[in-house]
Enzyme design. Structure first.
Site, PDB file in Angstrom:
ATOM      1  N   HIS A 168     -32.215  11.219 -20.223  1.00 22.45           N
ATOM      2  CA  HIS A 168     -32.845  11.400 -21.540  1.00 22.45           C
ATOM      3  C   HIS A 168     -32.827  10.114 -22.348  1.00 22.45           C
ATOM      4  O   HIS A 168     -32.936  10.135 -23.564  1.00 22.45           O
ATOM      5  CB  HIS A 168     -32.151  12.533 -22.302  1.00 22.45           C
ATOM      6  CG  HIS A 168     -32.260  13.845 -21.594  1.00 22.45           C
ATOM      7  ND1 HIS A 168     -33.446  14.507 -21.431  1.00 22.45           N
ATOM      8  CD2 HIS A 168     -31.325  14.600 -20.952  1.00 22.45           C
ATOM      9  CE1 HIS A 168     -33.250  15.618 -20.746  1.00 22.45           C
ATOM     10  NE2 HIS A 168     -31.965  15.686 -20.435  1.00 22.45           N
ATOM     11  N   ARG A 186       0.084  -4.258 -36.819  1.00 16.60           N
ATOM     12  CA  ARG A 186      -0.582  -3.445 -37.845  1.00 16.60           C
ATOM     13  C   ARG A 186      -1.575  -4.243 -38.675  1.00 16.60           C
ATOM     14  O   ARG A 186      -2.327  -3.697 -39.462  1.00 16.60           O
ATOM     15  CB  ARG A 186       0.459  -2.823 -38.778  1.00 16.60           C
ATOM     16  CG  ARG A 186       1.419  -1.946 -38.040  1.00 16.60           C
ATOM     17  CD  ARG A 186       2.217  -1.148 -39.002  1.00 16.60           C
ATOM     18  NE  ARG A 186       1.368  -0.286 -39.783  1.00 16.60           N
ATOM     19  CZ  ARG A 186       1.595   0.992 -39.984  1.00 16.60           C
ATOM     20  NH1 ARG A 186       2.627   1.564 -39.446  1.00 16.60           N
ATOM     21  NH2 ARG A 186       0.800   1.704 -40.738  1.00 16.60           N
ATOM     22  N   LYS A 240     -12.395   1.687 -24.942  1.00 19.53           N
ATOM     23  CA  LYS A 240     -11.355   0.730 -24.548  1.00 19.53           C
ATOM     24  C   LYS A 240     -11.979  -0.630 -24.252  1.00 19.53           C
ATOM     25  O   LYS A 240     -11.466  -1.668 -24.661  1.00 19.53           O
ATOM     26  CB  LYS A 240     -10.591   1.191 -23.286  1.00 19.53           C
ATOM     27  CG  LYS A 240      -9.558   2.256 -23.487  1.00 19.53           C
ATOM     28  CD  LYS A 240      -8.230   1.742 -23.947  1.00 19.53           C
ATOM     29  CE  LYS A 240      -7.861   2.040 -25.340  1.00 19.53           C
ATOM     30  NZ  LYS A 240      -8.148   3.172 -26.079  1.00 19.53           N
ATOM     31  N   GLU A 242     -14.000   7.401 -23.790  1.00 17.18           N
ATOM     32  CA  GLU A 242     -12.765   6.640 -23.983  1.00 17.18           C
ATOM     33  C   GLU A 242     -12.797   5.322 -23.193  1.00 17.18           C
ATOM     34  O   GLU A 242     -12.369   4.280 -23.691  1.00 17.18           O
ATOM     35  CB  GLU A 242     -11.554   7.511 -23.579  1.00 17.18           C
ATOM     36  CG  GLU A 242     -10.205   6.835 -23.602  1.00 17.18           C
ATOM     37  CD  GLU A 242      -9.777   6.291 -24.967  1.00 17.18           C
ATOM     38  OE1 GLU A 242     -10.439   6.569 -25.979  1.00 17.18           O
ATOM     39  OE2 GLU A 242      -8.779   5.550 -24.993  1.00 17.18           O
TER      40      GLU A 242
END
Ligand code: G6P
Length: 604
Positions: free
Chosen positions: A500, A27, A481, A477
């Site tokens: 584009h 964390r 990652k 995604e």
């Protein structure tokens, strides 16, 4: 973001707290620190370090510090740079009161100026330090009394654990919009910001709720409200690496199991229905819903984008997907037929919570897809579905993502069958969802091929990921990652958008990963890939088994099995997870704890 541990009991070696703190390192891991009360010297000793908890462990083993209570913290820097002074715990002027804190004190500048005028001396750049000085200001011999008075002046969010030399045999803990729990083991108490820290010590916990202040002594603990301990649904093995070199790899490899858990008991094959207990109470309201807004951040946002395609195609509900950080500042047009769905692995992401609260303020129905049981999003939504994917420790989300996709497929079945979806279509979707864990097992067998491809491209400086429809969010995604884990610049694009702009980047040194599964948009995506090939761009394809023609235009192919188009993303993302994992490992990075990131972003 950041991890907290506190202990009071008969143990005097802070090492047991460090073992718990290490489980929270995912964390935050910029710096760490501890404060320990030594009863013989009647002193509080503090140790701090920059970097990982192992550095703090080295410092502890070279010192003779012991005692109880003690408090600890692992930091992910928000206010104030990464250095020892800014690491927690923070103290008052005299080193009497020590505080560890998760969250953010929004009015810290004003409080600091005031406290400085009153004669307090600050040493750090953090918002947390105002708390120790504010508590000092009100301290008259009783710590919880001082904490109560101090917190009245504070604006923001916090999980706090505090000790004092002058009121020594206690820990005071407080929480507001930031999780904190007390683990109870007889006359010992371990306080932590996350159940992962506590599970090997006790399964009996009390969650502190908003605005609660707990006083914990070796004899008893006291909270304003009397509360009954609950059992946590967590096993020690869930938070160990089980022989894998990293949590990320373990979590990628255990997806057949996590996906099985996410769907267990939720599919009624004969009736072509999804049984979602958490939605039962609101099922009549859900029938009336004419519009759904999905809010999420990071990887969960990409799951929301896949959900948009699923729900529009099969349930016929218009869907809008927004970042939590954008929705909270929009002026969304909401009516009684609109519902909001928050998707969050942790259930603690500040922006997602803020978006959810904004929707609640407007009075609309709020739903959640959440992995962590009892988290803020799960508590504050009207109804929802748990992922049951098990704890995810790697900072980059993998198994929680595929579980979010599976739960969105179940939700599509649930809402679709309330509307126009036929029994036959319901049965078909249900049958395919049941097969998913087995198909994922098969995709995981491509692991060594993916590793070889990573070795081949390890020096590439840029990557493009392209896909269409259900696999457009998977292109996003895949790029996310790769950025997170290997620090390589990568962009995800809708394949049709290539011409584009991004096509200008393509040359022989700019590889593209193209999701070219055999589905309704295969031919279109193939012609976009051909445009890349014409410009000598190397292509790595994710294709459906049996497609041999693809080899003519691609350098490398990873095959995945056939499934229903809407479920393809659950399979196609897996080689991309493995690819970023191996790229990160080949570069020698700590894939479980990528630089500058944190698992749960509890600040705006
Ligand atoms: C952080 C994590 C990501 C995650 C995002 C949203 O950025 O590193 O892996 O996708 O937060 O988290 P949530 O817990 O709300 O899904």
């Amino acid at each position: 973001m950041c991890g907290i541990v506190g202990y009071i009991g008969k143990e005097t070696n802070p090492q047991i707290g460090l073992e718990a703190l290490k489980r929270l390192e995912y964390r935050g891991y910029d710096s760490a620190g501890m404060a320990v009360f030594n009863f013989e010297k009647k002193q509080i000793y503090c140790l701090k370090c920059v970097g990982r908890i192992s550095n703090l462990e080295d410092k502890l083993s070279n010192s003779a510090i012991f005692g109880t209570p003690f408090i600890m913290h692992t930091r992910w820097a928000t206010t104030g740079r990464v250095n020892e002074v800014n690491a927690h715990p923070h103290s008052d002027c005299k080193g009497n009161i020590w505080v560890v804190h998760n969250g953010i004190i929004e009015n810290y500048q004003e409080l600091k100026e005031e406290l400085i005028k009153e004669g307090h001396r600050f040493v750090s750049e953090t918002d947390t330090e105002v708390l120790s000085h504010l508590i000092e200001k009100y301290f008259k011999g009783n710590l919880e009394e001082a904490v109560r008075k101090a917190l009245k002046e504070v604006k923001g969010t916090y999980a706090l654990v505090i000790i004092s030399r002058e009121d020594p045999y206690k820990i005071v803990a407080a929480s507001l919009s930031s999780p904190l729990l007390i683990g109870i083991n007889g006359k010992e108490y371990l306080i932590a910001s996350d159940p992962a820290a506590i599970v090997s010590y006790t399964k009996k916990i009390i969650n502190l709720e908003d605005n609660e202040i707990a006083t914990i002594t070796p004899e008893k603990f006291f909270i304003f409200k009397e509360k009954v301990p609950q059992e946590i649904e967590l096993e020690v093995e869930d938070i160990q690496k089980e022989g894998y070199s990293h949590f990320m790899l373990k979590e990628i490899m255990e997806q057949p199991r996590s996906l099985k858990h996410s769907q267990q008991g939720r599919i009624l094959l004969e009736e072509g229905l999804a049984k979602l207990g958490g939605l039962e109470d609101v099922k009549d309201k859900l029938k009336e819903i004419k519009r759904l807004i999905i809010v999420a951040c990071g990887t969960a946002y990409h799951a929301g984008l896949v959900g948009e395609y699923m729900l529009e195609e099969y349930a016929g509900i218009p869907v809008e997907v927004d970042f939590g950080s954008e929705f909270r500042y929009r002026k969304p047009i909401l009516d009684e037929n609109t519902a909001l769905l928050a998707i969050s692995q942790s259930g603690e992401t500040a922006d997602t919570i803020a978006a959810l609260r904004e929707a609640k303020r407007k009075g609309i129905l709020t739903l959640g897809i959440v992995n962590v049981v009892g988290s803020t999003v799960s508590r504050e939504t009207d109804a929802g579905v748990y992922n049951h994917a098990g704890p995810e420790i790697g900072v980059a989300s993998t198994k929680a993502f595929t579980s979010q996709l599976e739960v969105l497929a179940l939700l599509t079945l649930f809402l679709g069958r309330q509307r126009e979806m036929s029994l036959v279509m319901g049965q078909r979707i249900a049958k395919e969802i049941l097969k998913i864990p087995e198909l994922v097992e098969k995709v995981l067998q491509t692991r060594s091929e993916v590793k070889k491809i990573a070795e081949k491209y390890k020096d590439a400086k840029n990557f493009l990921f392209i896909g269409r429809k259900y696999n457009y969010p998977i292109a996003l995604e895949g790029a996310l990652k790769l950025k997170e884990i290997s620090y390589i610049h990568a962009e995800g694009y809708g394949a049709g958008e290539m011409k584009h702009g991004p096509l200008a980047l393509i040359d022989k040194n700019f590889p593209t990963i193209a999701i070219l599964t055999s589905d309704s948009v295969y031919k279109k995506t193939l012609s976009n890939a051909e445009e890349i090939k014409t410009r000598e761009g190397p292509i790595i394809a994710i294709a459906t088994e049996g497609n041999d023609e693809i080899k003519n235009i691609t350098e490398d192919v990873i095959y995945i099995p056939k499934t229903l188009e809407m479920l393809t993303p659950i399979l196609s993302v897996i080689p991309l997870q493995l690819f970023s994992y191996y790229m990160g490992v080949l570069k020698g990075y700590d894939v479980d704890k990528p630089r500058n990131l944190a698992k749960s972003v509890t600040v705006e």
